[in-house]
Scaffold this active site. Structure first.
Site, PDB file in Angstrom:
ATOM      1  N   THR A   1       1.067  -1.113   0.001  1.00 63.03           N
ATOM      2  CA  THR A   1       0.027   0.074   0.054  1.00 63.03           C
ATOM      3  C   THR A   1       0.994   1.332  -0.101  1.00 63.03           C
ATOM      4  O   THR A   1       1.893   1.108   0.993  1.00 63.03           O
ATOM      5  CB  THR A   1      -0.754   0.342   1.267  1.00 63.03           C
ATOM      6  OG1 THR A   1      -2.615  -1.373   1.253  1.00 63.03           O
ATOM      7  CG2 THR A   1      -1.412   1.536   1.747  1.00 63.03           C
TER       8      THR A   1
ATOM      9  N   GLY B   1     -11.300  -1.668   3.257  1.00 60.25           N
ATOM     10  CA  GLY B   1     -10.135  -1.921   3.904  1.00 60.25           C
ATOM     11  C   GLY B   1     -10.029  -0.814   4.922  1.00 60.25           C
ATOM     12  O   GLY B   1     -10.539   0.062   4.374  1.00 60.25           O
ATOM     13  N   ASP B   2      -8.869  -0.244   5.425  1.00 62.85           N
ATOM     14  CA  ASP B   2      -9.400   1.542   6.494  1.00 62.85           C
ATOM     15  C   ASP B   2      -8.635   1.770   5.403  1.00 62.85           C
ATOM     16  O   ASP B   2      -8.760   3.555   6.220  1.00 62.85           O
ATOM     17  CB  ASP B   2      -7.678   1.044   6.884  1.00 62.85           C
ATOM     18  CG  ASP B   2      -6.499   0.623   6.713  1.00 62.85           C
ATOM     19  OD1 ASP B   2      -6.291  -0.446   5.969  1.00 62.85           O
ATOM     20  OD2 ASP B   2      -5.067   1.325   7.207  1.00 62.85           O
TER      21      ASP B   2
ATOM     22  N   GLY C   1      -5.955  -3.983   7.671  1.00 68.71           N
ATOM     23  CA  GLY C   1      -6.904  -3.307   7.202  1.00 68.71           C
ATOM     24  C   GLY C   1      -7.773  -2.888   8.648  1.00 68.71           C
ATOM     25  O   GLY C   1      -8.606  -2.472   9.076  1.00 68.71           O
TER      26      GLY C   1
ATOM     27  N   THR D   1      -0.450   1.905   7.073  1.00 69.86           N
ATOM     28  CA  THR D   1      -0.042   0.412   5.876  1.00 69.86           C
ATOM     29  C   THR D   1      -0.494  -0.545   6.753  1.00 69.86           C
ATOM     30  O   THR D   1       0.696  -0.973   8.006  1.00 69.86           O
ATOM     31  CB  THR D   1       1.111   0.213   4.785  1.00 69.86           C
ATOM     32  OG1 THR D   1       0.923  -1.165   4.247  1.00 69.86           O
ATOM     33  CG2 THR D   1       2.238   0.736   6.103  1.00 69.86           C
ATOM     34  N   GLY D   2      -1.059  -1.871   6.081  1.00 68.18           N
ATOM     35  CA  GLY D   2      -0.808  -2.655   7.792  1.00 68.18           C
ATOM     36  C   GLY D   2      -2.625  -3.745   7.397  1.00 68.18           C
ATOM     37  O   GLY D   2      -3.485  -3.629   6.747  1.00 68.18           O
TER      38      GLY D   2
HETATM   39  N1  ASP Z   1      -4.323  -1.315   5.079  1.00 62.99           N
HETATM   40  C1  ASP Z   1      -4.847  -2.429   3.504  1.00 62.99           C
HETATM   41  C2  ASP Z   1      -6.301  -3.024   3.501  1.00 62.99           C
HETATM   42  O1  ASP Z   1      -6.084  -3.261   4.363  1.00 62.99           O
HETATM   43  C3  ASP Z   1      -3.158  -2.997   3.743  1.00 62.99           C
HETATM   44  C4  ASP Z   1      -1.859  -3.112   2.995  1.00 62.99           C
HETATM   45  O2  ASP Z   1      -1.882  -2.142   3.644  1.00 62.99           O
HETATM   46  O3  ASP Z   1      -1.249  -3.257   2.294  1.00 62.99           O
HETATM   47  O4  ASP Z   1      -6.717  -2.535   2.865  1.00 62.99           O
END
Ligand code: ASP
Length: 333
Positions: free
Chosen positions: A191, A221-222, A245, A242-243
């Site tokens: 992301t 997602g978030d 979500g 990022t993570g």
């Molecule tokens: N945060 C993003 C999601 O959950 C994914 C990512 O950060 O790679 O959609």
């Protein structure tokens, strides 16, 4: 004679004040991320060098805009457009696939000077979702548009339309096949996001993603949830996350960091550490992090994983890049 020396003193004083305030108001700072997932062991020297090259190119775009006196919103949008167009990252070209083998993209942007925000979710055919998010902020009375409605709006505003297959890369195809065949767990990777403070003292944040690989049923997602993966407020900080979500949404991560700063008077670094390590970590939300810049231009990278693609630059000439934890290269212009 006395009059002349008084005048000279006055001129010198005014010149000192104006040069001081000029250097104060010229202060800017910018940071970006390209995701925090993946195993550090998979990062070969060549791969790392390739990431670093693109991270530095992206930060240079934002740096030049801020130096020219452009706003933080313009800078974060331009940086994210570059990263969306770069196939290395999970945003725009190179986005991960849903369980159906298609791409559904989310993006958000927020202006900390007035708390105006725009976001899109489930985008299938707009080349640069961050541009659609910016238009939602600037040209509608809404904050979040989804799916076909979001696409129709973006098309009506003249944004570039692409076939869904445009977002695919060979690497994402292979990753999708491994997840489908249960050979790999879904893992958030790549992301992208950018946060900036401009010379006018305004903060902005932007984030864009393909979401989680193998996501189901129109999952959002978030990233486009204002306060979860993206938030900016001139009183505190601009944050991009990022993570995984789902954890970021439940912990309202980006807003929580700003709230700790505002109500508990914590520093950015302390607030971000509190949320990532004492709130996200215990819930099981490993493999992520945030980038942030506060109203004074302090930059933070806080992540609970072994790597985060990141770069930064400041008006004092310092800039740098990093991929692995504890391993950063700093330079001075
Ligand atoms: N945060 C993003 C999601 O959950 C994914 C990512 O950060 O790679 O959609």
């Amino acid at each position: 004679m006395i009059k002349k020396s008084l005048l000279t003193t006055l001129v010198i004083t005014i010149a000192t004040i104006s040069s001081f305030s000029q250097s104060e108001t010229k202060k800017w700072a910018i940071a970006l991320h390209g995701g925090a997932g993946g195993a550090p062991s998979s990062m070969t020297v060549e791969r790392k060098a390739e990431y670093e090259k693109h991270l530095l190119e992206a930060i240079r775009i934002g740096e030049m805009l801020l130096n020219e006196g452009k706003t933080s919103i313009e800078a974060v949008e331009s940086v994210v457009i570059y990263l969306e167009n770069c196939p290395l990252f999970n945003a725009g070209k190179g986005a991960v696939k849903t369980i159906d083998g298609t791409h559904e993209l989310d993006a958000a942007i927020m202006d900390g000077s007035n708390l105006m925000a725009g976001a899109v979710a489930g985008i299938k055919d707009i080349k640069n979702p961050i541009m659609a998010a910016r238009l939602v902020k600037d040209s509608t009375a809404h904050v979040l548009l989804i799916g076909e409605g979001a696409s129709s709006f973006a098309k009506s505003m003249g944004l570039e339309v692409v076939d869904n297959s445009y977002f695919s890369t060979r690497q994402r195809e292979e990753q999708f096949n491994r997840i489908r065949d249960n050979k790999e767990q879904t893992d958030p990777r790549g992301t992208v996001g950018c946060v900036a403070l401009d010379i006018y003292g305004n903060l902005a944040a932007a984030t864009s993603t393909g979401g989680m690989s193998g996501k189901k049923w129109g999952r959002v997602g978030d990233v486009p949830i204002i306060g979860a993966g993206t938030y900016a407020n001139n009183n505190t900080a601009a944050i991009s996350g990022t993570g995984h979500g789902e954890f970021w949404i439940r912990r309202v991560v980006a807003y929580d960091i700003c709230a700790l700063m505002e109500y508990k008077e914590m520093t950015l670094e302390a607030a971000a550490n509190e949320v990532i390590f004492n709130k996200i970590d215990p819930m099981g939300g490993s493999g992520g992090g945030i980038i942030a810049v506060d109203k004074n231009g302090n930059i933070s990278f806080v992540f609970n994983t072994g790597l985060m693609h990141r770069a930064w630059s400041k008006s004092n000439g310092e800039y740098g890049v990093g991929v692995l934890k504890g391993e950063e290269k700093s330079f001075k212009r």
